[in-house]
Design an enzyme around this catalytic site. Structure first.
Site, mmCIF file in Angstrom:
data_model
loop_
_atom_site.group_PDB
_atom_site.id
_atom_site.type_symbol
_atom_site.label_atom_id
_atom_site.label_comp_id
_atom_site.label_asym_id
_atom_site.label_seq_id
_atom_site.Cartn_x
_atom_site.Cartn_y
_atom_site.Cartn_z
ATOM 1 N N ASP A 111 0.907 -1.364 0.034
ATOM 2 C CA ASP A 111 -0.552 -0.118 -0.303
ATOM 3 C C ASP A 111 0.851 1.472 0.446
ATOM 4 O O ASP A 111 0.651 2.308 0.944
ATOM 5 C CB ASP A 111 -0.905 -0.298 1.567
ATOM 6 C CG ASP A 111 -2.008 1.177 1.137
ATOM 7 O OD1 ASP A 111 -1.855 1.884 -0.075
ATOM 8 O OD2 ASP A 111 -3.151 1.486 2.072
ATOM 9 N N HIS A 157 3.125 10.909 -0.106
ATOM 10 C CA HIS A 157 2.450 11.781 -0.421
ATOM 11 C C HIS A 157 4.288 13.587 -0.171
ATOM 12 O O HIS A 157 5.071 12.909 0.180
ATOM 13 C CB HIS A 157 1.666 12.308 0.950
ATOM 14 C CG HIS A 157 0.090 11.402 1.035
ATOM 15 N ND1 HIS A 157 -0.100 11.637 -0.258
ATOM 16 C CD2 HIS A 157 -0.248 9.910 1.353
ATOM 17 C CE1 HIS A 157 -1.768 11.379 0.217
ATOM 18 N NE2 HIS A 157 -1.123 10.227 1.019
HETATM 19 O O1 DOR Z 1 -3.227 5.079 3.361
HETATM 20 C C1 DOR Z 1 -3.816 5.019 2.841
HETATM 21 N N1 DOR Z 1 -3.612 5.946 1.881
HETATM 22 N N2 DOR Z 1 -4.599 4.421 2.222
HETATM 23 C C2 DOR Z 1 -5.265 4.276 0.992
HETATM 24 O O2 DOR Z 1 -6.771 3.490 1.022
HETATM 25 C C3 DOR Z 1 -5.401 4.879 0.342
HETATM 26 C C4 DOR Z 1 -3.338 5.802 -0.021
HETATM 27 C C5 DOR Z 1 -3.125 7.258 -1.310
HETATM 28 O O3 DOR Z 1 -3.555 7.158 -2.061
HETATM 29 O O4 DOR Z 1 -2.618 7.771 -0.348
HETATM 30 ZN ZN ZN Z 2 -3.903 1.051 -1.373
#
Ligand code: DOR
Ligand code: ZN
Length: 419
Positions: free
Chosen positions: A293, A297
């Site tokens: 995952d 950012h």
């Molecule tokens: O923590 C997360 N970030 N969980 C998600 O389901 C989406 C992801 C994101 O796209 O930043």
């Molecule tokens: Zn995700």
């Protein structure tokens, strides 16, 4: 020509010795205690471990629309550095791949800038808005390996039922982000985001799986109760699989030093008892595989006050070292289980050829060389992902990928690696 790995260990527990492994073209052509180099490039293994490359079913490459966070180029470089030889990209991009045309447009970008193979997960609903199912058959024909609205869950049972019926008819799995927003709304960390937000949605979705017969994969499992629901569904013979992330396996609510945006992830980190249940679920193979995952950012976004910062951790580069250090070295997870959860199970779910961990001639040369003795501190500067947002910064971790090969080509190798 070709490439010769000299004196590497293989994941063959009964044979604790070193081997020479010869690669010609795209495959392994010979494995023997000693092979004569005849003009090949020789990679000195020095007892490091050579395994099938890792496959990540769940990462966010952010392109198109969020190139300030990550690009296909930077994200796949990070994947290669983390030992991954294939990744699946999630569809929460702008626009999302909810039509064959949009999926093709991403595939074209991948063909231009990805350094490793990328498989595409297409959106499950138009605009990822949760109201109208996309055309699963057309998206499959356009190359999608699964459908998902990851980042949010489908709230309406009727819509989910339409999505799963179409997935079943098309023979595409559904990758589920299980979140009942009536329970998670406004939540940031575990204290304001109950486990029931996951389990309520999961129980509802499993009832739709039963009705439709769709292949269903639970993303980022975060609780013991979900493991129990998965176990029950599997015992009924439903086509259900699940993943867990490195961070949910290694970090508990109790480990969060300060309640800042850096530690914010969806679903949230859970108390130690849940982490223990996830480790047990992985050991018992109720949870099939590990997926990162990877959710990069910008530093500025993650530095916002906790209620405004986005959810997610940069995960591709530290995944193996975090899991090896915090679980395998502590005797909580067998090495073989860790490797099968990273190498074999994701391939099986994608319907790909699934090599034995110990490798044999004829296997594809998609390989990762691991140094299980190397110890390194995680720093922002050491990451090639644009996303430096990992809670493992400052952690001293052991067990690092040193070289990643895809289709017989060296895609990445560590600078300090002597060759
Ligand atoms: O923590 C997360 N970030 N969980 C998600 O389901 C989406 C992801 C994101 O796209 O930043
Ligand atoms: Zn995700």
């Amino acid at each position: 020509m070709g490439i010769l790995f000299s004196q590497v260990k293989l994941a063959r527990p009964e044979q604790n010795r070193c081997w020479d492994v010869l690669i010609i073209g795209r495959e392994i052509v010979a494995i023997a205690p000693q092979l004569q180099a005849e003009g090949q490039l020789v990679i000195p293994g020095n007892g490091r471990l050579l395994v099938p490359g890792f496959v990540d079913l769940h990462c966010h490459l952010r392109e198109p629309g969020f190139e300030n966070k990550e690009t296909i180029a930077s994200g796949t470089r990070a994947a290669a550095k983390g030992g991954f030889t294939t990744v699946c990209a999630m569809p929460n991009t702008a626009p999302p791949p909810d039509t064959p045309e949009r999926l093709h447009a991403i595939a074209e970008r991948i063909a231009k800038s990805a350094v490793i193979p990328v498989k595409l997960v297409a959106a499950a609903t138009i605009g990822r808005a949760g109201r109208e199912a996309t055309d699963a058959g057309a998206l499959k024909a356009a190359g999608a390996v699964a459908l998902s609205d990851d980042g949010s869950g489908i709230q309406d049972r009727t819509v989910l039922s339409a999505v799963l019926s179409r997935c079943a008819a098309a023979g595409l799995p559904y990758f589920s982000h299980c979140e009942d927003e009536s329970l998670s709304a406004g939540g940031i960390f575990h204290d304001s985001w109950p486990i029931a937000a996951e389990t309520t949605a999961l129980a509802r979705e499993l009832s739709v799986v039963k009705e439709t017969g769709a292949a269903y994969h639970l993303c980022h499992t975060s609780s013991g109760e979900s493991v129990s629901l998965l176990e029950e569904a599997k015992s009924l013979g439903l086509a259900v699989t699940a993943e867990v992330t490195p961070h949910h396996l290694v970090l508990a609510t109790e480990d969060i030093p300060d309640w800042t945006g850096l530690y914010k992830v969806n679903p949230p980190l859970r108390p130690r008892a849940e982490v223990e249940a996830l480790i047990a679920g992985l050991n018992r193979e109720i949870i099939d595989c590990i997926a990162t995952d990877h959710a990069p950012h910008t530093a500025a976004e993650k530095a916002l006050p906790a209620d405004e910062a986005p959810f997610g951790f940069s995960g591709l580069e530290v995944a193996f070292a975090a899991l090896y250090t915090k679980l395998v070295k502590k005797g909580r997870l067998r090495m073989e289980r860790l490797l099968s959860a990273l190498c074999r199970e994701p391939r099986r779910m994608l319907g790909q050829y699934c090599p034995e961990l110990g490798l044999k001639p004829g296997d594809p040369a998609d390989l990762t060389l691991l140094d299980l003795d190397k110890t390194q501190v995680v720093t922002a500067e050491s990451l090639v992902s644009q996303g430096k947002n990992t809670p493992f910064i400052g952690h001293i971790l052991t067990g690092w990928p040193q070289l990643t090969m895809v289709n017989g080509e060296i895609i990445w190798s560590d600078k300090e690696f002597g060759r």
